[in-house]
Design an enzyme around this catalytic site. Sequence first.
Site, PDB file in Angstrom:
ATOM      1  N   ARG A   1      -9.119  13.835  17.606  1.00  0.00           N
ATOM      2  CA  ARG A   1      -7.521  13.529  17.448  1.00  0.00           C
ATOM      3  C   ARG A   1      -6.921  14.537  18.315  1.00  0.00           C
ATOM      4  O   ARG A   1      -7.254  15.827  18.169  1.00  0.00           O
ATOM      5  CB  ARG A   1      -7.104  13.383  16.140  1.00  0.00           C
ATOM      6  CG  ARG A   1      -5.611  13.097  16.031  1.00  0.00           C
ATOM      7  CD  ARG A   1      -5.506  12.151  14.618  1.00  0.00           C
ATOM      8  NE  ARG A   1      -5.440  10.783  14.774  1.00  0.00           N
ATOM      9  CZ  ARG A   1      -5.382  10.037  13.746  1.00  0.00           C
ATOM     10  NH1 ARG A   1      -5.477  10.648  12.493  1.00  0.00           N
ATOM     11  NH2 ARG A   1      -5.423   8.809  13.863  1.00  0.00           N
TER      12      ARG A   1
ATOM     13  N   GLU B   1      -5.426  14.945   7.916  1.00  0.00           N
ATOM     14  CA  GLU B   1      -6.436  13.941   7.782  1.00  0.00           C
ATOM     15  C   GLU B   1      -5.640  12.684   8.662  1.00  0.00           C
ATOM     16  O   GLU B   1      -4.756  12.987   9.573  1.00  0.00           O
ATOM     17  CB  GLU B   1      -6.854  13.354   6.352  1.00  0.00           C
ATOM     18  CG  GLU B   1      -7.621  14.185   5.564  1.00  0.00           C
ATOM     19  CD  GLU B   1      -7.363  13.735   4.009  1.00  0.00           C
ATOM     20  OE1 GLU B   1      -7.334  12.687   3.882  1.00  0.00           O
ATOM     21  OE2 GLU B   1      -8.195  14.359   3.421  1.00  0.00           O
ATOM     22  N   GLU B   2      -6.121  11.474   8.493  1.00  0.00           N
ATOM     23  CA  GLU B   2      -5.229  10.420   9.056  1.00  0.00           C
ATOM     24  C   GLU B   2      -5.846   8.870   8.882  1.00  0.00           C
ATOM     25  O   GLU B   2      -7.271   8.833   8.939  1.00  0.00           O
ATOM     26  CB  GLU B   2      -5.077  10.477  10.699  1.00  0.00           C
ATOM     27  CG  GLU B   2      -3.747  11.128  11.301  1.00  0.00           C
ATOM     28  CD  GLU B   2      -3.012  10.566  10.691  1.00  0.00           C
ATOM     29  OE1 GLU B   2      -1.603  11.796  10.326  1.00  0.00           O
ATOM     30  OE2 GLU B   2      -2.513   9.491  10.798  1.00  0.00           O
TER      31      GLU B   2
ATOM     32  N   LYS C   1       0.863  -1.237   0.144  1.00  0.00           N
ATOM     33  CA  LYS C   1      -0.257  -0.022  -0.016  1.00  0.00           C
ATOM     34  C   LYS C   1       0.886   1.322  -0.105  1.00  0.00           C
ATOM     35  O   LYS C   1       1.926   1.254   0.955  1.00  0.00           O
ATOM     36  CB  LYS C   1      -0.839   0.089   1.292  1.00  0.00           C
ATOM     37  CG  LYS C   1      -1.830   1.306   1.082  1.00  0.00           C
ATOM     38  CD  LYS C   1      -2.637   1.263   2.778  1.00  0.00           C
ATOM     39  CE  LYS C   1      -3.595   2.617   2.487  1.00  0.00           C
ATOM     40  NZ  LYS C   1      -3.989   2.834   3.717  1.00  0.00           N
ATOM     41  N   LYS C   2       0.590   2.269  -0.912  1.00  0.00           N
ATOM     42  CA  LYS C   2       1.296   3.479  -0.919  1.00  0.00           C
ATOM     43  C   LYS C   2       0.755   4.433   0.074  1.00  0.00           C
ATOM     44  O   LYS C   2      -0.155   4.797   0.227  1.00  0.00           O
ATOM     45  CB  LYS C   2       1.250   4.059  -2.205  1.00  0.00           C
ATOM     46  CG  LYS C   2       2.190   3.215  -3.591  1.00  0.00           C
ATOM     47  CD  LYS C   2       1.609   3.681  -5.071  1.00  0.00           C
ATOM     48  CE  LYS C   2       2.286   4.907  -5.292  1.00  0.00           C
ATOM     49  NZ  LYS C   2       1.936   5.103  -6.515  1.00  0.00           N
ATOM     50  N   ARG C   3       1.912   4.862   0.978  1.00  0.00           N
ATOM     51  CA  ARG C   3       1.656   5.778   1.962  1.00  0.00           C
ATOM     52  C   ARG C   3       2.358   6.846   1.978  1.00  0.00           C
ATOM     53  O   ARG C   3       3.549   6.989   1.349  1.00  0.00           O
ATOM     54  CB  ARG C   3       1.877   4.982   3.324  1.00  0.00           C
ATOM     55  CG  ARG C   3       0.856   3.945   3.850  1.00  0.00           C
ATOM     56  CD  ARG C   3       0.845   3.280   5.236  1.00  0.00           C
ATOM     57  NE  ARG C   3       0.477   4.356   6.033  1.00  0.00           N
ATOM     58  CZ  ARG C   3       1.318   5.113   6.824  1.00  0.00           C
ATOM     59  NH1 ARG C   3       2.522   5.162   6.890  1.00  0.00           N
ATOM     60  NH2 ARG C   3       0.612   5.877   7.791  1.00  0.00           N
TER      61      ARG C   3
ATOM     62  N   SER D   1      -5.761   7.220  15.718  1.00  0.00           N
ATOM     63  CA  SER D   1      -7.341   6.916  15.942  1.00  0.00           C
ATOM     64  C   SER D   1      -7.680   5.856  16.256  1.00  0.00           C
ATOM     65  O   SER D   1      -8.809   5.665  16.917  1.00  0.00           O
ATOM     66  CB  SER D   1      -7.716   7.077  14.194  1.00  0.00           C
ATOM     67  OG  SER D   1      -7.210   6.257  13.393  1.00  0.00           O
TER      68      SER D   1
END
Length: 155
Positions: A100, A69-70, A18-20, A40
């Site tokens: 958050r 975001e997160e 997965k690209k992060r 989260s």
Amino acid sequence: MMKFKPNQTRTYDGEGFKKRAACLCFKNEREDEVLLVSSSRHPDQWIVPGGGMEPEEEPCGAAVREVYEENQDSKHRTYVYVLTVTETLEDWEDSVNIGRKRKWFKIDEAIRVLQCHKPVHADYLRKLKANCSPSNGNTPETVTPDDNAPHRVQR
């Protein structure tokens, strides 16, 4: 490759990771304090801001977006960028939507806090501290943490 889930599209590289993207957000150019946000999934634990990349999104754009975001996932390849914070918002998307929190940490304290449950995030700071002098240039550093998935630190 892309995978569609409710309210999100996940992108993957050619090896199935997965690209992060993530940001090491520093309070100033001395890079002596870094911003961490509450997880989260585990609100009492701190993490480096980051998350999945959108289709057609560049890693640097995703990293900046993920500061606001997160989300977190497991098998991933992360592009890590250094950012000097020039403004902090009192309220931001994840503070309003999911409660958050954020907090500034001295680098050694951040490494200690992250090592407990996010050792890969601690590695981002450890590698940056060991390999780089403070600057905001654009020379990437490759970080290979314990999970053997290459990560890049972009300065």
